[in-house]
Write a protein that holds these residues in place. Structure first.
Motif, mmCIF file in Angstrom:
data_model
loop_
_atom_site.group_PDB
_atom_site.id
_atom_site.type_symbol
_atom_site.label_atom_id
_atom_site.label_comp_id
_atom_site.label_asym_id
_atom_site.label_seq_id
_atom_site.Cartn_x
_atom_site.Cartn_y
_atom_site.Cartn_z
ATOM 1 N N ALA A 44 20.166 34.271 52.995
ATOM 2 C CA ALA A 44 21.455 34.901 52.723
ATOM 3 C C ALA A 44 21.272 35.820 51.502
ATOM 4 O O ALA A 44 20.244 35.753 50.819
ATOM 5 N N PRO A 45 22.256 36.629 51.180
ATOM 6 C CA PRO A 45 22.106 37.524 50.026
ATOM 7 C C PRO A 45 21.688 36.804 48.741
ATOM 8 O O PRO A 45 20.807 37.298 48.013
ATOM 9 N N ILE A 46 22.267 35.643 48.444
ATOM 10 C CA ILE A 46 21.892 34.932 47.214
ATOM 11 C C ILE A 46 20.439 34.446 47.278
ATOM 12 O O ILE A 46 19.725 34.447 46.284
ATOM 13 N N PRO A 61 29.053 31.428 60.261
ATOM 14 C CA PRO A 61 28.792 31.583 61.692
ATOM 15 C C PRO A 61 28.008 32.863 62.016
ATOM 16 O O PRO A 61 27.127 32.849 62.879
ATOM 17 N N ALA A 62 28.290 33.958 61.317
ATOM 18 C CA ALA A 62 27.562 35.214 61.555
ATOM 19 C C ALA A 62 26.083 35.072 61.179
ATOM 20 O O ALA A 62 25.207 35.578 61.898
ATOM 21 N N GLN A 63 25.795 34.392 60.074
ATOM 22 C CA GLN A 63 24.402 34.168 59.681
ATOM 23 C C GLN A 63 23.677 33.301 60.712
ATOM 24 O O GLN A 63 22.516 33.549 61.045
ATOM 25 N N GLU A 101 24.401 33.045 63.932
ATOM 26 C CA GLU A 101 24.177 33.871 65.125
ATOM 27 C C GLU A 101 22.950 34.765 64.939
ATOM 28 O O GLU A 101 22.132 34.905 65.856
ATOM 29 N N LEU A 102 22.812 35.349 63.771
ATOM 30 C CA LEU A 102 21.655 36.200 63.482
ATOM 31 C C LEU A 102 20.366 35.377 63.476
ATOM 32 O O LEU A 102 19.342 35.809 64.018
ATOM 33 N N PHE A 103 20.408 34.187 62.878
ATOM 34 C CA PHE A 103 19.261 33.276 62.872
ATOM 35 C C PHE A 103 18.831 32.994 64.315
ATOM 36 O O PHE A 103 17.642 33.071 64.651
ATOM 37 N N GLN A 104 19.795 32.685 65.172
ATOM 38 C CA GLN A 104 19.473 32.377 66.574
ATOM 39 C C GLN A 104 18.896 33.588 67.304
ATOM 40 O O GLN A 104 17.918 33.459 68.048
ATOM 41 N N SER A 105 19.472 34.747 67.090
ATOM 42 C CA SER A 105 18.987 35.928 67.819
ATOM 43 C C SER A 105 17.624 36.397 67.308
ATOM 44 O O SER A 105 16.773 36.797 68.089
ATOM 45 N N GLN A 152 35.239 30.163 53.291
ATOM 46 C CA GLN A 152 34.869 30.165 54.712
ATOM 47 C C GLN A 152 35.633 29.080 55.459
ATOM 48 O O GLN A 152 35.532 27.907 55.108
ATOM 49 N N ASP A 153 36.376 29.448 56.479
ATOM 50 C CA ASP A 153 37.091 28.443 57.273
ATOM 51 C C ASP A 153 36.142 27.612 58.115
ATOM 52 O O ASP A 153 36.415 26.455 58.409
ATOM 53 N N GLU A 154 35.029 28.206 58.509
ATOM 54 C CA GLU A 154 34.058 27.507 59.345
ATOM 55 C C GLU A 154 32.662 27.786 58.799
ATOM 56 O O GLU A 154 32.361 28.910 58.389
ATOM 57 N N ILE A 155 31.825 26.750 58.767
ATOM 58 C CA ILE A 155 30.439 26.895 58.340
ATOM 59 C C ILE A 155 29.543 26.163 59.330
ATOM 60 O O ILE A 155 30.002 25.302 60.079
ATOM 61 N N VAL A 156 28.267 26.516 59.298
ATOM 62 C CA VAL A 156 27.287 25.862 60.153
ATOM 63 C C VAL A 156 26.299 25.122 59.254
ATOM 64 O O VAL A 156 25.727 25.704 58.327
ATOM 65 N N LEU A 157 26.148 23.838 59.528
ATOM 66 C CA LEU A 157 25.210 22.995 58.808
ATOM 67 C C LEU A 157 23.942 22.899 59.657
ATOM 68 O O LEU A 157 23.987 22.466 60.808
ATOM 69 N N VAL A 158 22.827 23.329 59.078
ATOM 70 C CA VAL A 158 21.555 23.370 59.797
ATOM 71 C C VAL A 158 20.610 22.364 59.151
ATOM 72 O O VAL A 158 20.396 22.402 57.934
#
Length: 120
Positions: A26-28, A11-13, A15-19, A54-60
């Motif tokens: 990602a690091p990898i 989710p943090a990644q 949010e950063l993508f959106q902003s 991760q309890d929650e992930i975002v599928l894009v």
């Protein structure tokens, strides 16, 4: 090869993508020199292998044709061809997103809500 490709993000990644309106990886991804993507048939295994904590992930979702020549199909896990993106993803290319929690019965990320064949 496949009409759609997928990126899993925390989710943090996302949010950063959106902003930022773009995502360099990602690091990898940054370490490997390309952004790791998956097909619909690969994404469930990718989630369990790389996002197990991760309890929650975002599928894009992205339309593969919109990513152009920077999208390459290369052997990876078990010799299967995986989509790798040699560029920066832009928010305008995102077709759809889903936020996935865990299935209470299996404890795995719940891809059933996504539809479109992205389930085992």
């Amino acid at each position: 090869m496949h009409p759609r490709v997928y990126k899993l993000l925390t989710p943090a990644q996302w949010e950063l993508f959106q902003s930022d309106r773009c995502f360099a990886g990602a690091p990898i991804d940054l370490s490997d020199g390309y952004i790791h993507l998956s097909t619909a048939t690969q994404v469930v295994e990718t989630a369990s292998k790389h996002f197990a904590t991760q309890d929650e992930i975002v599928l894009v979702e992205f339309e593969a044709n919109n990513l152009g020549a920077d999208l390459r199909w290369e052997p990876s896990r078990g010799g299967a061809l995986f989509p790798h993106y040699y560029g920066v993803l832009v928010l305008a290319d995102v077709s759809q997103t889903w936020t996935l929690g865990r299935d209470p019965k299996s404890g795995l990320h719940d891809f059933n809500s996504v539809g479109m064949g992205i389930v085992d």
